[in-house]
Design a protein around this motif. Sequence first.
Motif, PDB file in Angstrom:
ATOM      1  N   LEU A   1       5.870  -4.906  -2.999  1.00  8.50           N
ATOM      2  CA  LEU A   1       4.461  -4.662  -2.691  1.00  8.50           C
ATOM      3  C   LEU A   1       4.308  -4.284  -1.222  1.00  8.50           C
ATOM      4  CD1 LEU A   1       2.670  -7.604  -4.556  1.00  8.50           C
ATOM      5  CD2 LEU A   1       2.859  -5.210  -5.278  1.00  8.50           C
ATOM      6  N   PRO A   2       3.445  -3.307  -0.914  1.00  5.19           N
ATOM      7  CA  PRO A   2       3.243  -2.909   0.485  1.00  5.19           C
ATOM      8  C   PRO A   2       2.873  -4.093   1.365  1.00  5.19           C
ATOM      9  CG  PRO A   2       2.149  -1.368  -1.001  1.00  5.19           C
ATOM     10  CD  PRO A   2       2.623  -2.513  -1.852  1.00  5.19           C
ATOM     11  N   GLU A   3       3.600  -4.215   2.452  1.00  5.88           N
ATOM     12  CA  GLU A   3       3.362  -5.224   3.486  1.00  5.88           C
ATOM     13  C   GLU A   3       3.537  -6.665   2.993  1.00  5.88           C
ATOM     14  OE1 GLU A   3      -0.437  -4.270   5.180  1.00  5.88           O
ATOM     15  OE2 GLU A   3       0.251  -2.332   5.942  1.00  5.88           O
ATOM     16  N   VAL A   4       4.058  -6.842   1.781  1.00  3.50           N
ATOM     17  CA  VAL A   4       4.387  -8.180   1.276  1.00  3.50           C
ATOM     18  C   VAL A   4       5.900  -8.323   1.180  1.00  3.50           C
ATOM     19  CG1 VAL A   4       4.154  -9.832  -0.623  1.00  3.50           C
ATOM     20  CG2 VAL A   4       2.224  -8.350   0.001  1.00  3.50           C
ATOM     21  N   ALA A   5       6.536  -7.419   0.473  1.00  3.83           N
ATOM     22  CA  ALA A   5       8.003  -7.408   0.355  1.00  3.83           C
ATOM     23  C   ALA A   5       8.457  -6.024  -0.067  1.00  3.83           C
ATOM     24  CB  ALA A   5       8.475  -8.450  -0.645  1.00  3.83           C
ATOM     25  N   GLN A   6       9.420  -5.510   0.641  1.00  4.52           N
ATOM     26  CA  GLN A   6      10.001  -4.207   0.315  1.00  4.52           C
ATOM     27  C   GLN A   6      11.502  -4.307   0.079  1.00  4.52           C
ATOM     28  OE1 GLN A   6       8.156  -0.806   0.339  1.00  4.52           O
ATOM     29  NE2 GLN A   6       6.935  -2.533  -0.401  1.00  4.52           N
ATOM     30  N   THR A   7      11.986  -5.524  -0.042  1.00  6.66           N
ATOM     31  CA  THR A   7      13.412  -5.752  -0.225  1.00  6.66           C
ATOM     32  C   THR A   7      13.630  -6.740  -1.359  1.00  6.66           C
ATOM     33  OG1 THR A   7      13.822  -5.389   2.135  1.00  6.66           O
ATOM     34  CG2 THR A   7      15.540  -6.546   0.893  1.00  6.66           C
ATOM     35  N   ILE A   8      14.596  -6.436  -2.214  1.00  7.41           N
ATOM     36  CA  ILE A   8      14.996  -7.340  -3.292  1.00  7.41           C
ATOM     37  C   ILE A   8      16.457  -7.693  -3.078  1.00  7.41           C
ATOM     38  CG2 ILE A   8      15.208  -7.663  -5.786  1.00  7.41           C
ATOM     39  CD1 ILE A   8      13.256  -5.254  -6.029  1.00  7.41           C
TER      40      ILE A   8
ATOM     41  N   PHE B   1      -2.828  -7.295  -1.575  1.00 10.53           N
ATOM     42  CA  PHE B   1      -1.995  -6.326  -0.865  1.00 10.53           C
ATOM     43  C   PHE B   1      -2.757  -4.994  -0.780  1.00 10.53           C
ATOM     44  CE2 PHE B   1      -1.093  -6.360  -5.369  1.00 10.53           C
ATOM     45  CZ  PHE B   1      -1.144  -5.011  -5.720  1.00 10.53           C
ATOM     46  N   ARG B   2      -2.382  -4.179   0.199  1.00  8.63           N
ATOM     47  CA  ARG B   2      -3.041  -2.878   0.325  1.00  8.63           C
ATOM     48  C   ARG B   2      -2.426  -1.895  -0.670  1.00  8.63           C
ATOM     49  NH1 ARG B   2      -0.351   1.301   2.338  1.00  8.63           N
ATOM     50  NH2 ARG B   2       1.470   1.022   3.709  1.00  8.63           N
ATOM     51  N   ASP B   3      -3.209  -0.881  -1.062  1.00 11.15           N
ATOM     52  CA  ASP B   3      -2.672   0.161  -1.930  1.00 11.15           C
ATOM     53  C   ASP B   3      -1.569   0.917  -1.190  1.00 11.15           C
ATOM     54  OD1 ASP B   3      -4.505  -0.547  -3.835  1.00 11.15           O
ATOM     55  OD2 ASP B   3      -5.864   1.136  -3.464  1.00 11.15           O
ATOM     56  N   SER B   4      -0.592   1.403  -1.938  1.00  6.66           N
ATOM     57  CA  SER B   4       0.464   2.205  -1.323  1.00  6.66           C
ATOM     58  C   SER B   4      -0.092   3.569  -0.936  1.00  6.66           C
ATOM     59  CB  SER B   4       1.628   2.377  -2.297  1.00  6.66           C
ATOM     60  OG  SER B   4       1.264   3.269  -3.342  1.00  6.66           O
TER      61      SER B   4
END
Length: 269
Positions: free
Chosen positions: A126-133, A234-237
Motif C-alpha cells: 500500500l502507498p506510504e504504508v508498505a512497499q516491501t514484502i 492510505f492514499r490512492d496510488s
Amino acid sequence: MTMHFIGAGPGAPDLITLRGHGLIRSCPVCLYAGSLVPPEIVAAAPPGARVIDTAAMCLDDILAEMAAAHAAGKDVARVHSGDPSLYGAIAEQMRGLDRLGIPYDVCPGVPAYAAAAASLKLELTLPEVAQTIILTRTTMQASSMPPGEELAELGRSRATLAIHLSVRNLRFVERALTPHYGSDCPVAVVYRASWPDERIIRGTLATIAGKVRAAKITRTALILVGHVLDSHHFRDSALYDPSHEHVLRNRRTAASAAPDHRVRAPRSG
C-alpha cells in the motif's frame, strides 16, 4: 526425456497453471508430495501413468525413480506444492539430476502467500504504508537461519512479512517483532489457503499465538504480519491519477480518453 518440476499452486486444483496441468497430462510418470498436493491435481496424469506419492521417500529414493524413468525414456512430472522456488527442496534434486546427466526444467506455480492475500482480500503493498514484502521462516528443527536473516533483524524494516513453516513458533514471532511493529500490529494466520477447509485467524502480535493455539492449528499455515492488514486511510496510488503522466498516458491522451458525461440535446428531425 525431461524432468519437469511443477508448481501445483497453494491447494485449489484450479489454481495450477495451464502449463503445469498440461505437463502432468502428458507425463507417463508423476511424482508428487502427497501431504501438500491434492489428489485432484495428479488425477490429470494419463491412463496407466506411474503415480507415486513421495511424502515418505528420501532423496535417494526419489532420484532412483527419476533415473529409472530416464533410462526408460519417460518424461516425469515432479509436482510440488505452491511455487517450487520457495521452500520446495528442488535444489538438491536438481543437483542430483545434474550429477546423473538428466535434463530438467521448472514450471512456476501460485505461491501460498499470494493465495493467502487473495483469501484476505488484501493488497500487500500500500502507498506510504508498505512497499516491501519479505518471505521468510523461523528457525525450527529442520535448519537454522543464516546469519543476518534472523526474524528480529528482518523486523527492523517494518515491511510486510510472510512467514512460512512457523505456525508452531508464534511466541517467538511475537518476541522478535513486537519491538519493531508494536504489540497491536495486525497478524493473520491462514491455514491451508485455497483448500476447502481453509481457515483464517486474525489477531495482533499480542493475541495471535493464543488464538491459533485455541484453534489447534499446528501445520500448513502461513503467517502474515504488517500494518497493511488493517490499513484503510492510505492514499490512492499514482497509477490511475489523471494528473500522473507516464509513457502510455500523458495529459493530452488522458483528456482525450476521459469519458464525456455531458448531456447533449437530441438531434432534431
